[in-house]
Structure formats: C-alpha cells, structure tokens
Motif scaffolding. Structure first.
Motif, PDB file in Angstrom:
ATOM      1  N   THR A 103       0.853  -1.195   0.000  1.00 35.16           N
ATOM      2  CA  THR A 103       0.000   0.000   0.000  1.00 35.16           C
ATOM      3  C   THR A 103       0.889   1.245   0.000  1.00 35.16           C
ATOM      4  N   PRO A 104       0.540   2.274  -0.776  1.00 34.29           N
ATOM      5  CA  PRO A 104       1.351   3.510  -0.784  1.00 34.29           C
ATOM      6  C   PRO A 104       1.490   4.110   0.625  1.00 34.29           C
ATOM      7  N   LYS A 105       2.670   4.683   0.900  1.00 32.32           N
ATOM      8  CA  LYS A 105       2.997   5.141   2.248  1.00 32.32           C
ATOM      9  C   LYS A 105       1.979   6.138   2.829  1.00 32.32           C
ATOM     10  N   GLU A 106       1.540   7.097   2.001  1.00 31.57           N
ATOM     11  CA  GLU A 106       0.594   8.105   2.516  1.00 31.57           C
ATOM     12  C   GLU A 106      -0.711   7.432   2.960  1.00 31.57           C
ATOM     13  N   ARG A 107      -1.122   6.449   2.189  1.00 34.27           N
ATOM     14  CA  ARG A 107      -2.353   5.714   2.490  1.00 34.27           C
ATOM     15  C   ARG A 107      -2.178   4.914   3.796  1.00 34.27           C
ATOM     16  N   VAL A 108      -1.012   4.283   3.950  1.00 36.45           N
ATOM     17  CA  VAL A 108      -0.723   3.526   5.174  1.00 36.45           C
ATOM     18  C   VAL A 108      -0.784   4.469   6.369  1.00 36.45           C
ATOM     19  N   ASP A 109      -0.083   5.609   6.254  1.00 36.09           N
ATOM     20  CA  ASP A 109      -0.023   6.545   7.373  1.00 36.09           C
ATOM     21  C   ASP A 109      -1.408   7.055   7.767  1.00 36.09           C
ATOM     22  N   SER A 110      -2.224   7.401   6.763  1.00 34.38           N
ATOM     23  CA  SER A 110      -3.531   7.965   7.118  1.00 34.38           C
ATOM     24  C   SER A 110      -4.449   6.889   7.702  1.00 34.38           C
ATOM     25  N   ARG A 111      -4.361   5.695   7.154  1.00 36.58           N
ATOM     26  CA  ARG A 111      -5.191   4.593   7.661  1.00 36.58           C
ATOM     27  C   ARG A 111      -4.798   4.234   9.102  1.00 36.58           C
ATOM     28  N   VAL A 112      -3.501   4.172   9.368  1.00 36.28           N
ATOM     29  CA  VAL A 112      -3.031   3.824  10.717  1.00 36.28           C
ATOM     30  C   VAL A 112      -3.454   4.909  11.709  1.00 36.28           C
ATOM     31  N   ASP A 113      -3.282   6.181  11.323  1.00 36.99           N
ATOM     32  CA  ASP A 113      -3.717   7.286  12.197  1.00 36.99           C
ATOM     33  C   ASP A 113      -5.188   7.168  12.551  1.00 36.99           C
ATOM     34  N   GLU A 114      -5.970   6.920  11.506  1.00 35.03           N
ATOM     35  CA  GLU A 114      -7.420   6.833  11.679  1.00 35.03           C
ATOM     36  C   GLU A 114      -7.783   5.701  12.649  1.00 35.03           C
ATOM     37  N   LEU A 115      -7.164   4.532  12.454  1.00 33.99           N
ATOM     38  CA  LEU A 115      -7.475   3.374  13.295  1.00 33.99           C
ATOM     39  C   LEU A 115      -7.013   3.567  14.730  1.00 33.99           C
ATOM     40  N   LEU A 116      -5.823   4.151  14.903  1.00 34.39           N
ATOM     41  CA  LEU A 116      -5.338   4.365  16.267  1.00 34.39           C
ATOM     42  C   LEU A 116      -6.254   5.330  17.013  1.00 34.39           C
ATOM     43  N   LYS A 117      -6.798   6.293  16.291  1.00 28.45           N
ATOM     44  CA  LYS A 117      -7.780   7.202  16.906  1.00 28.45           C
ATOM     45  C   LYS A 117      -9.023   6.429  17.330  1.00 28.45           C
ATOM     46  N   ILE A 118      -9.516   5.599  16.416  1.00 29.48           N
ATOM     47  CA  ILE A 118     -10.749   4.858  16.707  1.00 29.48           C
ATOM     48  C   ILE A 118     -10.587   3.959  17.941  1.00 29.48           C
ATOM     49  N   VAL A 119      -9.414   3.356  18.107  1.00 25.91           N
ATOM     50  CA  VAL A 119      -9.229   2.465  19.266  1.00 25.91           C
ATOM     51  C   VAL A 119      -8.572   3.175  20.460  1.00 25.91           C
ATOM     52  N   GLY A 120      -8.487   4.503  20.386  1.00 26.34           N
ATOM     53  CA  GLY A 120      -8.005   5.274  21.543  1.00 26.34           C
ATOM     54  C   GLY A 120      -6.521   5.132  21.802  1.00 26.34           C
ATOM     55  N   LEU A 121      -5.735   4.918  20.753  1.00 29.26           N
ATOM     56  CA  LEU A 121      -4.284   4.765  20.950  1.00 29.26           C
ATOM     57  C   LEU A 121      -3.493   5.809  20.153  1.00 29.26           C
ATOM     58  N   ALA A 122      -4.157   6.928  19.852  1.00 27.63           N
ATOM     59  CA  ALA A 122      -3.506   7.947  19.020  1.00 27.63           C
ATOM     60  C   ALA A 122      -2.175   8.408  19.629  1.00 27.63           C
ATOM     61  N   GLY A 123      -2.115   8.502  20.938  1.00 31.61           N
ATOM     62  CA  GLY A 123      -0.890   8.992  21.577  1.00 31.61           C
ATOM     63  C   GLY A 123       0.162   7.910  21.792  1.00 31.61           C
ATOM     64  N   PHE A 124      -0.088   6.709  21.287  1.00 29.37           N
ATOM     65  CA  PHE A 124       0.789   5.571  21.590  1.00 29.37           C
ATOM     66  C   PHE A 124       1.510   5.019  20.360  1.00 29.37           C
ATOM     67  N   ALA A 125       1.444   5.766  19.264  1.00 26.18           N
ATOM     68  CA  ALA A 125       1.928   5.256  17.974  1.00 26.18           C
ATOM     69  C   ALA A 125       3.391   4.820  18.003  1.00 26.18           C
ATOM     70  N   THR A 126       4.228   5.538  18.735  1.00 26.84           N
ATOM     71  CA  THR A 126       5.664   5.225  18.700  1.00 26.84           C
ATOM     72  C   THR A 126       6.108   4.370  19.880  1.00 26.84           C
ATOM     73  N   ARG A 127       5.158   3.900  20.678  1.00 29.69           N
ATOM     74  CA  ARG A 127       5.521   2.985  21.764  1.00 29.69           C
ATOM     75  C   ARG A 127       5.718   1.576  21.220  1.00 29.69           C
ATOM     76  N   TYR A 128       6.281   0.721  22.068  1.00 26.24           N
ATOM     77  CA  TYR A 128       6.418  -0.694  21.721  1.00 26.24           C
ATOM     78  C   TYR A 128       5.364  -1.496  22.493  1.00 26.24           C
ATOM     79  N   PRO A 129       4.964  -2.645  21.955  1.00 26.23           N
ATOM     80  CA  PRO A 129       3.881  -3.408  22.569  1.00 26.23           C
ATOM     81  C   PRO A 129       4.073  -3.670  24.070  1.00 26.23           C
ATOM     82  N   GLN A 130       5.314  -3.943  24.483  1.00 23.89           N
ATOM     83  CA  GLN A 130       5.496  -4.236  25.913  1.00 23.89           C
ATOM     84  C   GLN A 130       5.313  -3.015  26.805  1.00 23.89           C
ATOM     85  N   GLN A 131       5.206  -1.841  26.183  1.00 22.26           N
ATOM     86  CA  GLN A 131       4.928  -0.625  26.962  1.00 22.26           C
ATOM     87  C   GLN A 131       3.424  -0.348  27.047  1.00 22.26           C
ATOM     88  N   LEU A 132       2.627  -1.280  26.559  1.00 19.38           N
ATOM     89  CA  LEU A 132       1.169  -1.120  26.624  1.00 19.38           C
ATOM     90  C   LEU A 132       0.593  -2.051  27.685  1.00 19.38           C
TER      91      LEU A 132
END
Ligand code: ADP
Ligand code: MG
Length: 236
Positions: A103-132
């Motif tokens: 998938t083109p990078k811009e599309r990936v970035d916008s889709r990921v942003d949108e989904l992280l917002k929907i699941v309430g993880l917008a502020g956690f994008a650069t964390r690693y799973p073990q920090q959740l």
C-alpha cells in the motif's frame, strides 16, 4: 452474509462439529456462545480457513471459500493471546498488513492514524507493545486486524485473559468500533454476559451443535430448549 452449510469435523473418533449449519448476517456482530469444548473455536477456525472441515461448505458474501487459504478470505483475526511484533512500534504493528500488500505510504499513514484514533491509541503510535497494558494491546490487535479492511472480523475469546474491568471496557470498544466500521463480526465467547451485552445476534452452541440463533432478547424470552434456558440464566 457468511453461510456455514452442513459442516462436520472429527478429531479421530471425536466429533467436534456435527453437521453444523449457520447464517451470519452481513454487518452483524454475532456471538458464538457456548461452554468450553462445545466446538466454537473449531467452527471459527473453519470459517477462517485455519482448519478444514471433513464435510460441508463455507461461503462469504456468496463466494465459496471452503478450499481457499486464510489470507485469501478477506478476514481479520483477533485471538486471546495476541502475537504482536515486539521489535516494532504500535504504528508499525498496525501498518504491517498494509505494508506487505504494498500500500502507498501516505495511504498507510492515514489509515493507521485513523485506526489508532478509533481504538483510543492515538498517543501511543511510537511505543512498543510491551509498553502497553493488556487492554491497550488488544485494542492494537483490533486496529491491526481492521487495517486491511477485511470483509469479516473473527475474534476468539479476545478479552479472556484480562481482568473483569478491562474486559468490560474492551467490550465497549468493540461495540463502538463495530458501529463505526460495520464489518461483519463473529465473536467466540463462553461468557453469556459478554454475548448478551454486545452482540446483536447470538448462536448458542453445545456439544458440537448449534442449539439456537437469535437476538439476545429473543433467546432470553423464548429459549428453544432446556440447554439454552439453563446456559443463559437470568440476564442482569
Ligand atoms: P471451544 O472453543 O468451544 O472450547 P473447541 O472447538 O476448541 O471448543 O474444541 C471442541 C472439542 O474438540 C474439544 O473437546 C477439543 O478438545 C476438541 N479438539 C479441538 N481441536 C482439536 C485437535 N486439534 N485435536 C483433537 N481434538 C481437538
Ligand atoms: Mg475455544
């Protein structure tokens, strides 16, 4: 619609699914509810293509997928123990399926942003799973499963390992997510309260059979048999 027609599955002499037929309406949040060992996970795995039926067929939106590989069925999976990529950030975990599809990078970035917002993880994008927390990790799993816009979302006891409070929160997340994306969803659970509180359609399973299918109210008001009546018990 997902249709399961006359599916039988044996493990040796043991019959895990006995001539099971089921229709899952498009856009529904259907719970597959039943006690441990009743055959729920086996049925979900057959719908997802992770296991093959001995007899019977599965269709998704009219297409016969009985012999199709899981990755060709347009399905997102979420399991109890989520296998996150530990060395990848939350953002990269969610983007994974999109990236392998080139998938083109811009599309990936916008889709990921949108989904992280929907699941309430917008502020956690650069964390690693073990920090959740456990609950946040399952929200990441939901976002990852939905990233590639699956036709169907299959969840097998996704909140089972978490404590009651987090489980209740995740139910709300799943319900809200479903209201937003309308993806046909099948949730396997042995928890009747979970099924009654979030599903709009419930298939009750016992002992390799589907006993009854209906809305929560319908099952409660008009249980088809003693098993359904006993298993559902009083609704809080
Ligand atoms: P549920 O998800 O409702 O708890 P499962 O679908 O996992 O039930 O299992 C139904 C029955 O089939 C259980 O008795 C289980 O032990 C058996 N079973 C499931 N998978 C296998 C397998 N790979 N080999 C042998 N028996 C299995
Ligand atoms: Mg199971």
């Amino acid at each position: 619609m997902i249709t399961v027609s006359n599916v039988t599955k044996r493990f040796g002499d043991f019959v895990a699914l006995d001539d099971v037929s089921l229709e899952i309406p498009d856009g529904s949040l259907t719970a597959l509810l039943g006690p441990s060992g009743s055959g729920k996970s086996t049925l979900l795995r057959i719908i997802g293509g992770l296991e093959h039926a001995d007899t019977g067929t599965v269709t998704i939106h009219g297409d016969d997928v009985t012999n199709l590989a899981p990755q060709k069925r347009g399905i997102g999976f979420v399991f109890q123990h989520y296998a996150a990529f530990k060395h990848m950030t939350v953002q990269d975990n969610v983007a994974f399926g999109l990236k392998i599809r080139k998938t083109p990078k811009e599309r990936v970035d916008s889709r990921v942003d949108e989904l992280l917002k929907i699941v309430g993880l917008a502020g956690f994008a650069t964390r690693y799973p073990q920090q959740l927390s456990g609950g946040q990790r399952q929200r990441m799993a939901l976002a990852r499963a939905l990233a590639v816009e699956p036709k169907v979302l299959l969840l097998d006891e996704p909140f089972g390992a978490l404590d009651a409070k987090v489980r209740a929160e995740l139910r709300e997340w799943l319900r809200r997510l479903h209201d937003e994306v309308h993806v046909t969803t099948l949730l396997v659970t042995h928890d009747q309260e979970e099924a009654m509180s979030i599903a709009d359609n419930i298939a009750v399973m016992d002992n390799a059979h589907i006993e009854q299918v209906g809305g929560p109210r319908e099952l409660y008001d008009r249980p088809a048999n003693q098993f359904v009546m006993g298993f559902l018990g009083p609704v809080a």
